[in-house]
Design an enzyme around this catalytic site. Sequence first.
Site, PDB file in Angstrom:
ATOM      1  N   SER A  64       0.764  -1.125  -0.210  1.00 24.86           N
ATOM      2  CA  SER A  64       0.024  -0.038  -0.056  1.00 24.86           C
ATOM      3  C   SER A  64       0.754   1.252  -0.054  1.00 24.86           C
ATOM      4  CB  SER A  64      -0.831  -0.017   1.263  1.00 24.86           C
ATOM      5  OG  SER A  64      -1.398  -1.421   1.403  1.00 24.86           O
TER       6      SER A  64
ATOM      7  N   HIS B 183      -9.107  -2.474 -10.708  1.00 25.76           N
ATOM      8  CA  HIS B 183      -8.166  -2.336 -11.542  1.00 25.76           C
ATOM      9  C   HIS B 183      -6.915  -3.513 -11.485  1.00 25.76           C
ATOM     10  CE1 HIS B 183      -4.483  -0.258  -9.933  1.00 25.76           C
ATOM     11  NE2 HIS B 183      -5.334   0.022  -9.082  1.00 25.76           N
TER      12      HIS B 183
ATOM     13  N   HIS C  74      -3.838 -10.749  -2.473  1.00 25.26           N
ATOM     14  CA  HIS C  74      -4.044 -11.067  -0.909  1.00 25.26           C
ATOM     15  C   HIS C  74      -4.859 -12.373  -0.829  1.00 25.26           C
ATOM     16  CE1 HIS C  74      -3.008  -6.717  -1.236  1.00 25.26           C
ATOM     17  NE2 HIS C  74      -2.176  -7.032  -0.234  1.00 25.26           N
TER      18      HIS C  74
ATOM     19  N   TYR D 158      -7.347 -12.516   1.564  1.00 27.95           N
ATOM     20  CA  TYR D 158      -8.516 -12.061   1.797  1.00 27.95           C
ATOM     21  C   TYR D 158      -9.249 -11.367   0.600  1.00 27.95           C
ATOM     22  CZ  TYR D 158      -6.409  -7.363   1.351  1.00 27.95           C
ATOM     23  OH  TYR D 158      -5.921  -6.169   1.049  1.00 27.95           O
ATOM     24  N   GLU D 159      -8.789 -11.335  -0.526  1.00 26.19           N
ATOM     25  CA  GLU D 159      -9.325 -11.141  -1.705  1.00 26.19           C
ATOM     26  C   GLU D 159     -10.089 -12.372  -2.322  1.00 26.19           C
ATOM     27  OE1 GLU D 159      -7.372  -7.990  -4.427  1.00 26.19           O
ATOM     28  OE2 GLU D 159      -5.833  -8.961  -3.221  1.00 26.19           O
TER      29      GLU D 159
ATOM     30  N   ALA E 114       2.228  -2.833   4.620  1.00 25.17           N
ATOM     31  CA  ALA E 114       1.639  -2.029   5.727  1.00 25.17           C
ATOM     32  C   ALA E 114       1.296  -2.852   6.740  1.00 25.17           C
ATOM     33  CB  ALA E 114       0.631  -1.104   5.294  1.00 25.17           C
TER      34      ALA E 114
ATOM     35  N   MET F 125      -1.445  -8.794   6.760  1.00 25.34           N
ATOM     36  CA  MET F 125      -2.146  -9.847   5.782  1.00 25.34           C
ATOM     37  C   MET F 125      -1.715 -10.354   4.550  1.00 25.34           C
ATOM     38  SD  MET F 125      -5.904  -7.741   6.374  1.00 25.34           S
ATOM     39  CE  MET F 125      -6.119  -7.046   7.858  1.00 25.34           C
ATOM     40  N   SER F 126      -0.206  -9.915   4.467  1.00 27.28           N
ATOM     41  CA  SER F 126       0.313 -10.465   3.281  1.00 27.28           C
ATOM     42  C   SER F 126       1.730 -11.162   3.434  1.00 27.28           C
ATOM     43  CB  SER F 126       0.496  -9.057   2.226  1.00 27.28           C
ATOM     44  OG  SER F 126       1.650  -8.115   3.166  1.00 27.28           O
TER      45      SER F 126
ATOM     46  N   ASN G 111      -0.051   1.892  11.770  1.00 35.41           N
ATOM     47  CA  ASN G 111      -0.987   2.233  12.956  1.00 35.41           C
ATOM     48  C   ASN G 111      -0.706   1.037  14.037  1.00 35.41           C
ATOM     49  OD1 ASN G 111      -2.393   0.307  10.742  1.00 35.41           O
ATOM     50  ND2 ASN G 111      -3.029  -0.407  12.752  1.00 35.41           N
TER      51      ASN G 111
ATOM     52  N   HIS H  22      -8.808   1.463   7.708  1.00 37.34           N
ATOM     53  CA  HIS H  22      -7.871   1.501   6.669  1.00 37.34           C
ATOM     54  C   HIS H  22      -7.533   2.929   6.296  1.00 37.34           C
ATOM     55  CE1 HIS H  22      -6.294   0.221   2.893  1.00 37.34           C
ATOM     56  NE2 HIS H  22      -7.100   0.886   2.133  1.00 37.34           N
TER      57      HIS H  22
HETATM   58 CL1  6GU Z   1      -3.599  -3.718  13.084  1.00 40.57          CL
HETATM   59  N1  6GU Z   1      -3.698  -5.766  11.262  1.00 40.57           N
HETATM   60  C1  6GU Z   1      -3.429  -6.516  10.233  1.00 40.57           C
HETATM   61  N2  6GU Z   1      -3.611  -7.896   9.946  1.00 40.57           N
HETATM   62  N3  6GU Z   1      -2.774  -5.931   9.004  1.00 40.57           N
HETATM   63  C2  6GU Z   1      -2.774  -4.677   9.229  1.00 40.57           C
HETATM   64  C3  6GU Z   1      -2.933  -3.898  10.533  1.00 40.57           C
HETATM   65  C4  6GU Z   1      -3.311  -4.762  11.416  1.00 40.57           C
HETATM   66  N4  6GU Z   1      -2.509  -2.461  10.140  1.00 40.57           N
HETATM   67  C5  6GU Z   1      -2.078  -2.674   8.913  1.00 40.57           C
HETATM   68  N5  6GU Z   1      -2.125  -3.793   8.444  1.00 40.57           N
END
Ligand code: 6GU
Length: 275
Positions: A33, A64, A86, A88-89, A116, A214-215, A238, A250
């Site tokens: 990202s 896209h 990903h 999750y997609e 990220a 998540m990647s 974050n 997000h």
């Molecule tokens: Cl807090 N968790 C996950 N799984 N992915 C993230 C995240 C948190 N913050 C950015 N990507």
Amino acid sequence: MEQASVLANIKKAAAFIKGKYPAKPEIALILGSGLGILADLVENAVTIPYEDIPNFPVSTVEGHAGELLLGTVGGRHVLLMKGRFHIYEGYGVDTVSFPVRVMKELGVEKLLVTNAAGGVNTEYKPGDLMVIRDHINFTFRNPLIGPNLSELGVRFPDMSEAYSRRLREVAHRVAAEQGLTLQEGVYIGLLGPSYETPAEIRMVRTLGADAVGMSTVSEVLVARHAGIEVLGFSCISNMAAGILDQPLSHEEVMETTDRVKQTFLKLILGIIPQM
Ligand code: 6GU
């Protein structure tokens, strides 16, 4: 799928790319990202939409499709994935990691991955950059399941140095030259797409994770199987749930990655010529 046809699919995709860019890309970049802007810095770039490449996955979810860029950065031939896949997609780990298999076929020797991630280590702050020392595969899926592609690697690949010590040292040296603080820690990869609960974050901290995302994990497993040297970075976008008294969004992830992208980019540009 049959072993022979998986190999044929890889070779066909690679042959198509070779036809558009005959030079061997030595370094591949999968940028998470916000770092897509690195694409603008690839010199003499050839752009190939994923949908044009035989057997390449296309993004059906985000609208896209994504594209592959080949060109040079700091005099090195690179292949850059603009857009990644990903779990999750809805993609399987074989699909998510297929591009890495194609990279190997093209002769890629080193992979730089970024993502990220949420900060699990309470010493971290949003906007911190972390070089990945190691990962925990909490997706409980493995792209290497199935008949082993022995042309690519061994049945039971070693993961004791999934993230190259040598490349991590390069990263720290370049960061120091740039006056940048660079964290180093353990990335834990989950399926998503929901962020974790505070209890889950306490759990993964206990397990030794510093950042959660998540990647990355599937791609790195396939890269290591094939003997590709890996360097990974997380942008701590974050703090994970339960650390600060605020909900996660997000938007916050995008805001932070946007805020630090120039610094992140400068670091990566400093590292590429030294990889
Ligand atoms: Cl807090 N968790 C996950 N799984 N992915 C993230 C995240 C948190 N913050 C950015 N990507």
